[in-house]
Design an enzyme around this catalytic site. Structure first.
Site, PDB file in Angstrom:
ATOM      1  N   GLU A 165     -17.485  -1.572  -2.149  1.00 32.52           N
ATOM      2  CA  GLU A 165     -18.647  -1.970  -2.964  1.00 32.52           C
ATOM      3  C   GLU A 165     -18.739  -3.469  -3.247  1.00 32.52           C
ATOM      4  OE1 GLU A 165     -18.345   0.484  -6.450  1.00 32.52           O
ATOM      5  OE2 GLU A 165     -18.769   2.302  -5.337  1.00 32.52           O
ATOM      6  N   GLU A 270     -17.783   9.866   0.688  1.00 36.95           N
ATOM      7  CA  GLU A 270     -17.796  10.404  -0.684  1.00 36.95           C
ATOM      8  C   GLU A 270     -19.027  11.280  -0.883  1.00 36.95           C
ATOM      9  OE1 GLU A 270     -17.226   7.307  -3.623  1.00 36.95           O
ATOM     10  OE2 GLU A 270     -15.904   6.173  -2.321  1.00 36.95           O
TER      11      GLU A 270
END
Ligand code: GLA
Length: 377
Positions: A165, A270
């Site tokens: 991220e 995810e």
């Protein structure tokens, strides 16, 4: 001779026996097969395993995981905060259990995550005198962290999420402490360090909302730059925290294609599908507006059939997309295993009842599981 009472008792027994036989028959029809077997010619299928499952040796959950999955990620245990809470302390108990379980079942092992701005110790970016740490000192901390961790599980962790991220659609590089103190080269340095420590390990950049065109373009540009400069990156992780209606899977597909076109392997890292309503613009009202709070958590007593059907259809579409691009995708990992353990019960609002995974609160396969499985038959 059969009198009435023993007849009734026998019929009840028989009904019980039949239903037991039926459920055994279903179980034995499904046998020891799981998602890993249905998709064995396509990609690995994984799950993120929680610290509690490993720590308490939850055998029911561990057996389910071993039956269904052939790839595994730690949900939290290898993040910087939990595994390395201060410079001198390392917590290897849970990660070691994770490796032991993965090796026992010959699973593909994903390390999550080496460098991220979140879930880090509070004083990671602070020098001994309490001021912000210098660039050199932070680089040293990062080097020490990566080389010790990657080295400990060398040859046992097959792939690491090296950076998580660190790109935003608005700003390009996320303006995290890593970026602020070291500059964008913290990312390259992390990839080099991981590669130097374990040259056989597959190294990923991982991020969310990868359907976003700006983020996709930035990641593609970054990967191309890294390739030119010889930065060892091998794949990109698309997290896959999806909702019932968003994002548009066509946009996600563009990212799968664009990333694969750079020569990177695609990992879905995810996956889950949030079924609950949420209005990002109104978050602050939750505590004051009871009516609004109720609309945010509408399925406490179970998911209505129409939403279940929508959920099933959504998973079917998602897996159709994965199968279409099976040549590009190495792995599809769910973020959690069953609804009761999902982080989605507490994010972005705490204490809700969500239903994002293929196994329900009793750890039974949901309709969506069978819809996904049936794509292979
Ligand atoms: C991000 C992180 C994961 C996890 C999820 C939410 O996607 O990459 O490690 O924290 O958020 O649980």
């Amino acid at each position: 001779m059969l009198n009435r009472r023993s007849f009734i008792r026998n019929s009840a027994l028989t009904a019980g026996v039949i239903s037991l036989l039926k459920s055994n028959a279903i179980a034995s029809l499904l046998g020891d097969q799981g998602l890993k077997d249905y998709f064995k010619d396509d990609f690995s299928v994984g799950t993120a395993i929680g610290t509690r499952t490993l720590f308490r040796n939850d055998t029911e959950m561990l057996d389910l995981i071993a039956r269904e999955f052939n790839a595994i990620t730690t949900e939290n245990a290898l993040k910087w905060g939990p595994v390395h809470p201060n410079e001198k302390k390392w917590n290897f108990d849970v990660p070691d259990k994770f490796i032991e379980f993965a090796q026992k079942h010959k699973m593909y092992t994903q390390g999550h995550v080496l460098v991220w701005h979140s879930q880090v110790p509070r004083d990671l970016f602070v020098a001994e005198n309490g001021t912000q740490i210098s660039k050199d000192a932070l680089l040293k901390r990062m080097e020490n962290h990566i080389s010790k961790l990657v080295n400990r599980y060398k040859g046992k962790i097959h792939s690491w999420d090296v950076i998580n991220e660190s790109i935003t659609p608005e700003d390009g590089y996320r303006k995290s402490k890593w970026f602020e103190i070291i500059g964008p080269e913290f990312m390259e340095r992390a990839f080099h360090l991981a590669h130097e420590t374990d040259p056989d390990c597959h190294l990923l950049y991982n991020d969310y909302s990868m359907d976003n065109q700006k983020r996709r373009d930035f990641v593609v540009e970054l990967v191309n730059k890294y390739k030119k400069k010889g930065v060892p990156i091998h794949g990109v992780g698309l997290q896959g925290h999806l909702n019932l209606d968003t994002p548009d899977l066509k946009e996600w597909e563009k990212s799968i294609e664009a990333i694969a076109a750079t020569g990177m392997r695609v990992h879905i890292t995810e996956l889950d599908v949030d079924v609950l309503p949420y209005d990002w613009g109104r978050t602050s009202e939750v505590s004051t507006n009871i009516e609004y709070a109720k609309t945010l958590n509408p399925y406490v007593d179970g998911l209505p059939q129409n939403i279940q059907d929508k959920f099933t259809k959504r998973y079917e579409e998602i897996f159709k997309l994965f199968l279409k691009h099976r040549d590009k995708i190495d792995r599809v990992t769910f973020w959690g295993t069953s609804d009761d353990g999902s982080w989605k019960n507490n994010f972005p609002v705490r204490g809700r009842t969500n239903y994002p995974l293929l196994f329900d609160r009793e750890h039974k396969r949901k309709d969506a599981y069978f819809a996904v499985k049936n794509l292979k038959q």
